[in-house]
Scaffold this motif. Structure first.
Motif, PDB file in Angstrom:
ATOM      1  N   SER A   1       5.838  15.594  -3.674  1.00  0.00           N
ATOM      2  CA  SER A   1       6.155  15.090  -2.343  1.00  0.00           C
ATOM      3  C   SER A   1       5.333  15.873  -1.319  1.00  0.00           C
ATOM      4  CB  SER A   1       7.640  15.294  -2.046  1.00  0.00           C
ATOM      5  OG  SER A   1       7.844  15.256  -0.644  1.00  0.00           O
ATOM      6  N   PRO A   2       4.552  15.181  -0.484  1.00  0.00           N
ATOM      7  CA  PRO A   2       3.814  15.921   0.541  1.00  0.00           C
ATOM      8  C   PRO A   2       4.756  16.595   1.545  1.00  0.00           C
ATOM      9  CG  PRO A   2       3.735  13.566   0.992  1.00  0.00           C
ATOM     10  CD  PRO A   2       4.375  13.730  -0.365  1.00  0.00           C
TER      11      PRO A   2
ATOM     12  N   PRO B   1      11.146   7.963  -3.288  1.00  0.00           N
ATOM     13  CA  PRO B   1      10.846   9.066  -4.199  1.00  0.00           C
ATOM     14  C   PRO B   1       9.386   9.505  -4.049  1.00  0.00           C
ATOM     15  CG  PRO B   1      11.990   7.298  -5.366  1.00  0.00           C
ATOM     16  CD  PRO B   1      11.668   6.783  -3.985  1.00  0.00           C
ATOM     17  N   PHE B   2       9.193  10.804  -4.005  1.00  0.00           N
ATOM     18  CA  PHE B   2       7.866  11.423  -3.869  1.00  0.00           C
ATOM     19  C   PHE B   2       7.211  11.184  -2.505  1.00  0.00           C
ATOM     20  CE2 PHE B   2       8.315  10.766  -8.517  1.00  0.00           C
ATOM     21  CZ  PHE B   2       8.455  12.108  -8.862  1.00  0.00           C
ATOM     22  N   ASN B   3       7.929  10.548  -1.591  1.00  0.00           N
ATOM     23  CA  ASN B   3       7.470  10.431  -0.199  1.00  0.00           C
ATOM     24  C   ASN B   3       5.989  10.078  -0.048  1.00  0.00           C
ATOM     25  OD1 ASN B   3       9.466  13.247  -0.168  1.00  0.00           O
ATOM     26  ND2 ASN B   3      10.112  11.387   0.882  1.00  0.00           N
ATOM     27  N   PRO B   4       5.597   8.927  -0.593  1.00  0.00           N
ATOM     28  CA  PRO B   4       4.202   8.516  -0.392  1.00  0.00           C
ATOM     29  C   PRO B   4       3.954   8.152   1.076  1.00  0.00           C
ATOM     30  CG  PRO B   4       5.472   6.679  -1.239  1.00  0.00           C
ATOM     31  CD  PRO B   4       6.400   7.882  -1.261  1.00  0.00           C
TER      32      PRO B   4
ATOM     33  N   HIS C   1       0.824  -1.219   0.000  1.00  0.00           N
ATOM     34  CA  HIS C   1       0.000   0.000   0.000  1.00  0.00           C
ATOM     35  C   HIS C   1       0.856   1.266   0.000  1.00  0.00           C
ATOM     36  CE1 HIS C   1      -3.139   2.871   1.168  1.00  0.00           C
ATOM     37  NE2 HIS C   1      -2.303   3.324   2.078  1.00  0.00           N
ATOM     38  N   ARG C   2       0.582   2.163  -0.951  1.00  0.00           N
ATOM     39  CA  ARG C   2       1.222   3.481  -0.962  1.00  0.00           C
ATOM     40  C   ARG C   2       0.169   4.508  -1.377  1.00  0.00           C
ATOM     41  NH1 ARG C   2       4.340   0.426   0.713  1.00  0.00           N
ATOM     42  NH2 ARG C   2       6.590   0.206   0.393  1.00  0.00           N
ATOM     43  N   LEU C   3       0.176   5.656  -0.734  1.00  0.00           N
ATOM     44  CA  LEU C   3      -0.687   6.760  -1.149  1.00  0.00           C
ATOM     45  C   LEU C   3       0.201   7.887  -1.643  1.00  0.00           C
ATOM     46  CD1 LEU C   3      -3.890   8.142   0.375  1.00  0.00           C
ATOM     47  CD2 LEU C   3      -1.987   9.715  -0.050  1.00  0.00           C
ATOM     48  N   TYR C   4       0.056   8.199  -2.950  1.00  0.00           N
ATOM     49  CA  TYR C   4       0.858   9.256  -3.568  1.00  0.00           C
ATOM     50  C   TYR C   4       0.047  10.541  -3.673  1.00  0.00           C
ATOM     51  CZ  TYR C   4       4.554   6.004  -4.891  1.00  0.00           C
ATOM     52  OH  TYR C   4       5.591   5.111  -4.850  1.00  0.00           O
TER      53      TYR C   4
END
Lengths: 243, 243
Positions: free
Chosen positions: A39-40, A76-79, A27-30
């Motif tokens: 990136s949040p 990358p993109f810090n999900p 599970h990843r939430l982007y």
């Protein structure tokens, strides 16, 4: 970005869940803006309105749930992902009389608690993560929602010998937000919540075989304005990190 | 019985949900044995083992949920339904620091608290329902499950001027069941749960604009053996009701 469902939030940010729902190891939430992954942690501004002490908050964990969801600061993109320990998905225990997390739990973007920095007040280094926010409003926030929140105070948890500031805050759109501007008013409108917060964090790792956590400042909440200092200093360190 | 999913439980009892899930006004959960609908109130025996104070419990409400589910004592076959008040589905509020119901909540079959009967101890009449059970074990029970439970004690709630006994019990198959035989042992293994129970029922109707509830016996739990008397007397009244 793989095909999946999307949801609209604050500031035109959408989110995309891949790898299955919460509870699936993949599970990843982007976070997505203008059809590009962002990136949040890096790409959402910290301060919403400095004069009213309003910040942006990224909700990681909905109130009353148990899964330890957090921004993956390494990917990358810090999900947001479901944290693991020893290859097992992490869930917090229900510490009687509480059920799961007792606030909406999240992070302040563009902040960082530096493990190379000994906090002069807590005498402990940072925990290597963004600063945590405990949102006390009446609505249940969902994983990945971004909300404007008003900081009410900060508690200085010492978790496993690391400094881990917990900012108490309320969503700016909460019906009570106009009436609650600090810890004393929070205590008036939600009696017992601050002491329950201290109780919760003191005990929450005991079911994992760890000792009680400690607090700096005798577990008393510090004024949000004066402790905007740690926020800003964390922000400053964060900027150094990016260089 | 309409086509729907079924689940197997204790004593070859199956259940069938019709009218949609919890939250749908038409939601009903029926009990079925030998392909025939049965009444959970009338057709499941109260006593499982009298010498060990074990009874059968029908779970209506899973721990930590909020929907007020209960056996419909008026409808044929007494299905579990989502209770309504003024045409609105009933949900209990979250009374801080609790989330929803803090036990698995259900009913003792073949019992009845008679509104025509003034209890000599509480000085109030019965609430016209089966006797309620609060199951304190570690598993979350689902709506419609039937379990053998051991009675640990009983509290005499006065709810809206009606007698409403609450039997504290633990599932016989709970890992702690062998160690917890009464209220004192319950307090040793789950400190604070009995006082939280009193606190919860005292306040739970306040969000609906009602006053605090009161208790007989100064809110002290009564011994389950001596208070097998109210169970048996309720059972006796129940038999009169069927005549």
């Amino acid at each position: 970005m793989p095909k999946t469902h999307t949801r609209c939030f604050h500031n035109q940010i959408k989110t995309a869940v891949v790898g299955g729902p919460v509870g699936a190891p993949a599970h990843r939430l982007y976070f997505i803006r203008d059809n590009q992954p962002i990136s949040p942690w890096h790409d959402i501004p910290l301060v919403s309105n400095a004069s009213t002490r309003e910040y942006n908050m990224i909700c990681e964990i909905p109130r009353w749930s148990n899964a330890k969801l957090e921004i993956d600061t390494k990917a990358p993109f810090n999900p947001i992902k479901h944290d693991t320990k020893n290859n097992k998905l992490r869930y917090v225990a229900n510490i009687f009389p509480y059920k799961g997390y007792i606030w909406n739990y999240g992070a302040l973007p563009q902040t960082y608690e530096d493990p190379a920095d000994i906090d002069p007040d807590t005498k402990c280094a940072g925990d290597n993560d963004p600063i945590d926010v405990l949102e006390v409003g009446s609505k249940i926030c969902r994983e990945g929602e971004v909300h404007r929140v008003k900081a009410l105070g900060v508690l200085a948890l010492i978790d496993d010998k690391e400094t881990d500031w917990k900012v108490l805050a309320i969503r700016s759109d909460d019906p009570l937000a106009a009436k609650i501007n600090g810890i004393d008013e929070l205590e008036s409108f939600m009696p017992g919540l601050v002491s329950a917060t201290v109780d919760w964090f003191t005990k929450y790792k005991v079911p994992d075989g760890k000792p009680y956590n400690c607090w700096a400042f005798d577990a008393k909440s510090q004024d949000a304005v004066s402790r905007a200092i740690p926020l800003l200093s964390a922000d400053f360190i964060y900027l150094e990190l990016l260089e």
